[in-house]
Design a protein around this motif. Sequence first.
Motif, PDB file in Angstrom:
ATOM      1  N   VAL A   8     -38.831 -32.486  34.075  1.00  0.00           N
ATOM      2  CA  VAL A   8     -37.464 -32.094  33.736  1.00  0.00           C
ATOM      3  C   VAL A   8     -36.596 -32.121  34.986  1.00  0.00           C
ATOM      4  N   SER A   9     -35.289 -32.150  34.765  1.00  0.00           N
ATOM      5  CA  SER A   9     -34.369 -32.183  35.899  1.00  0.00           C
ATOM      6  C   SER A   9     -34.215 -30.807  36.544  1.00  0.00           C
ATOM      7  N   ASP A  10     -34.454 -29.734  35.795  1.00  0.00           N
ATOM      8  CA  ASP A  10     -34.311 -28.380  36.339  1.00  0.00           C
ATOM      9  C   ASP A  10     -35.629 -27.621  36.154  1.00  0.00           C
ATOM     10  N   PRO A  11     -36.547 -27.738  37.117  1.00  0.00           N
ATOM     11  CA  PRO A  11     -37.856 -27.083  36.954  1.00  0.00           C
ATOM     12  C   PRO A  11     -37.736 -25.560  36.900  1.00  0.00           C
ATOM     13  N   TYR A  12     -36.735 -24.971  37.573  1.00  0.00           N
ATOM     14  CA  TYR A  12     -36.578 -23.513  37.531  1.00  0.00           C
ATOM     15  C   TYR A  12     -36.228 -23.045  36.124  1.00  0.00           C
ATOM     16  N   LYS A  13     -35.378 -23.777  35.451  1.00  0.00           N
ATOM     17  CA  LYS A  13     -35.017 -23.439  34.065  1.00  0.00           C
ATOM     18  C   LYS A  13     -36.251 -23.560  33.168  1.00  0.00           C
ATOM     19  N   ALA A  14     -37.032 -24.599  33.375  1.00  0.00           N
ATOM     20  CA  ALA A  14     -38.238 -24.785  32.564  1.00  0.00           C
ATOM     21  C   ALA A  14     -39.208 -23.621  32.758  1.00  0.00           C
ATOM     22  N   ILE A  15     -39.357 -23.182  33.992  1.00  0.00           N
ATOM     23  CA  ILE A  15     -40.254 -22.048  34.272  1.00  0.00           C
ATOM     24  C   ILE A  15     -39.693 -20.765  33.685  1.00  0.00           C
ATOM     25  N   MET A  16     -38.363 -20.562  33.835  1.00  0.00           N
ATOM     26  CA  MET A  16     -37.738 -19.362  33.264  1.00  0.00           C
ATOM     27  C   MET A  16     -37.936 -19.297  31.756  1.00  0.00           C
ATOM     28  N   ASP A  17     -37.875 -20.461  31.121  1.00  0.00           N
ATOM     29  CA  ASP A  17     -37.998 -20.487  29.671  1.00  0.00           C
ATOM     30  C   ASP A  17     -39.402 -20.154  29.179  1.00  0.00           C
ATOM     31  N   LEU A  18     -40.371 -20.113  30.081  1.00  0.00           N
ATOM     32  CA  LEU A  18     -41.719 -19.683  29.709  1.00  0.00           C
ATOM     33  C   LEU A  18     -41.826 -18.155  29.642  1.00  0.00           C
ATOM     34  N   ALA A  19     -40.868 -17.466  30.234  1.00  0.00           N
ATOM     35  CA  ALA A  19     -40.918 -16.006  30.322  1.00  0.00           C
ATOM     36  C   ALA A  19     -40.687 -15.378  28.954  1.00  0.00           C
ATOM     37  N   SER A  20     -41.463 -14.343  28.660  1.00  0.00           N
ATOM     38  CA  SER A  20     -41.245 -13.613  27.411  1.00  0.00           C
ATOM     39  C   SER A  20     -40.111 -12.599  27.565  1.00  0.00           C
ATOM     40  N   ILE A  32     -22.720 -15.125  33.910  1.00  0.00           N
ATOM     41  CA  ILE A  32     -24.072 -15.658  33.809  1.00  0.00           C
ATOM     42  C   ILE A  32     -24.146 -16.971  34.591  1.00  0.00           C
ATOM     43  N   VAL A  33     -25.149 -17.076  35.451  1.00  0.00           N
ATOM     44  CA  VAL A  33     -25.360 -18.271  36.255  1.00  0.00           C
ATOM     45  C   VAL A  33     -26.546 -19.063  35.697  1.00  0.00           C
ATOM     46  N   ASN A  34     -27.579 -18.331  35.285  1.00  0.00           N
ATOM     47  CA  ASN A  34     -28.760 -18.956  34.693  1.00  0.00           C
ATOM     48  C   ASN A  34     -29.433 -17.919  33.804  1.00  0.00           C
ATOM     49  N   TYR A  35     -30.226 -18.376  32.859  1.00  0.00           N
ATOM     50  CA  TYR A  35     -30.858 -17.464  31.901  1.00  0.00           C
ATOM     51  C   TYR A  35     -32.031 -18.168  31.235  1.00  0.00           C
ATOM     52  N   SER A  36     -32.934 -17.364  30.741  1.00  0.00           N
ATOM     53  CA  SER A  36     -34.071 -17.909  29.986  1.00  0.00           C
ATOM     54  C   SER A  36     -33.695 -17.998  28.511  1.00  0.00           C
ATOM     55  N   SER A  37     -34.375 -18.868  27.810  1.00  0.00           N
ATOM     56  CA  SER A  37     -34.118 -18.984  26.368  1.00  0.00           C
ATOM     57  C   SER A  37     -34.455 -17.679  25.657  1.00  0.00           C
ATOM     58  N   SER A  38     -35.412 -16.910  26.213  1.00  0.00           N
ATOM     59  CA  SER A  38     -35.761 -15.628  25.585  1.00  0.00           C
ATOM     60  C   SER A  38     -34.612 -14.624  25.713  1.00  0.00           C
ATOM     61  N   PHE A  39     -33.812 -14.703  26.774  1.00  0.00           N
ATOM     62  CA  PHE A  39     -32.656 -13.820  26.906  1.00  0.00           C
ATOM     63  C   PHE A  39     -31.592 -14.200  25.879  1.00  0.00           C
ATOM     64  N   ALA A  40     -31.347 -15.495  25.725  1.00  0.00           N
ATOM     65  CA  ALA A  40     -30.390 -15.961  24.716  1.00  0.00           C
ATOM     66  C   ALA A  40     -30.827 -15.520  23.324  1.00  0.00           C
ATOM     67  N   LYS A  41     -32.105 -15.673  23.046  1.00  0.00           N
ATOM     68  CA  LYS A  41     -32.637 -15.280  21.736  1.00  0.00           C
ATOM     69  C   LYS A  41     -32.514 -13.764  21.541  1.00  0.00           C
ATOM     70  N   MET A  42     -32.815 -12.988  22.598  1.00  0.00           N
ATOM     71  CA  MET A  42     -32.723 -11.537  22.523  1.00  0.00           C
ATOM     72  C   MET A  42     -31.317 -11.100  22.110  1.00  0.00           C
ATOM     73  N   LEU A  43     -30.310 -11.782  22.649  1.00  0.00           N
ATOM     74  CA  LEU A  43     -28.924 -11.408  22.376  1.00  0.00           C
ATOM     75  C   LEU A  43     -28.314 -12.155  21.186  1.00  0.00           C
ATOM     76  N   GLY A  44     -29.021 -13.174  20.684  1.00  0.00           N
ATOM     77  CA  GLY A  44     -28.553 -13.890  19.499  1.00  0.00           C
ATOM     78  C   GLY A  44     -27.524 -14.983  19.767  1.00  0.00           C
ATOM     79  N   TYR A  45     -27.484 -15.490  20.993  1.00  0.00           N
ATOM     80  CA  TYR A  45     -26.534 -16.545  21.347  1.00  0.00           C
ATOM     81  C   TYR A  45     -27.239 -17.878  21.497  1.00  0.00           C
ATOM     82  N   ASN A  46     -26.475 -18.975  21.276  1.00  0.00           N
ATOM     83  CA  ASN A  46     -27.019 -20.298  21.561  1.00  0.00           C
ATOM     84  C   ASN A  46     -26.704 -20.655  23.013  1.00  0.00           C
ATOM     85  N   ASP A  47     -27.216 -21.801  23.477  1.00  0.00           N
ATOM     86  CA  ASP A  47     -27.057 -22.193  24.884  1.00  0.00           C
ATOM     87  C   ASP A  47     -25.594 -22.358  25.288  1.00  0.00           C
ATOM     88  N   GLU A  48     -24.799 -22.973  24.431  1.00  0.00           N
ATOM     89  CA  GLU A  48     -23.390 -23.185  24.769  1.00  0.00           C
ATOM     90  C   GLU A  48     -22.673 -21.845  24.940  1.00  0.00           C
TER      91      GLU A  48
END
Length: 185
Positions: A8-20, A32-48
């Motif tokens: 991937v182009s952003d390995p830090y994002k890929a690693i963050m997205d593994l976090a529960s 917000i500068v960066n976030y894991s997909s689990s944080f977005a899911k926790m709050l109910g927002y999409n990536d955009e």
Amino acid sequence: SNYLVFRVSDPYKAIMDLASDGIHILDKDGNIVNYSSSFAKMLGYNDEEMATLNILDWEALVKADDIKDLLNSLITNPRYLETKKKKKDGTIIDVEINAKGIEIDEKVYLYASARDISDKKEFEKNLKTSESKFHTLIEESLDGIALLNIQTQHFTEFNKRTLEMYEYTQDEFLKIEPKDLDVIH
């Protein structure tokens, strides 16, 4: 194999997205500068939506006037704290945060790892309610009720009726063993 391979182009994002836990990095203004997909899911927002958020969009306890002070405090004094977060749908959740300042490319940011503890809080609340009902049941009973620690052979809890029946004070009853009572052999 037993490991994940990233291309991937952003390995830090890929690693963050593994976090529960919900990992997020904020600038000093709370954007917000960066976030894991689990944080977005926790709050109910999409990536955009997540990419445009500020801490004020989800912080449910701290007032807007106090946010910058809180961010600066967390950057300089890392700590765990419990707070409440507001999800996109307005639902409030209990969250445990581990927050600390980090430096990336000579800029200071706040790194935070959030864990939804709403279920834990609900369990604790229900447990307290249950314990309260249990103690009320024991205390209001017309029967003498005593709880015995099998290992120490001492009574740990008892109601007033037990003390009346055996004519002991509370301090005395805490020191006796079952063999000291006539009815238990």
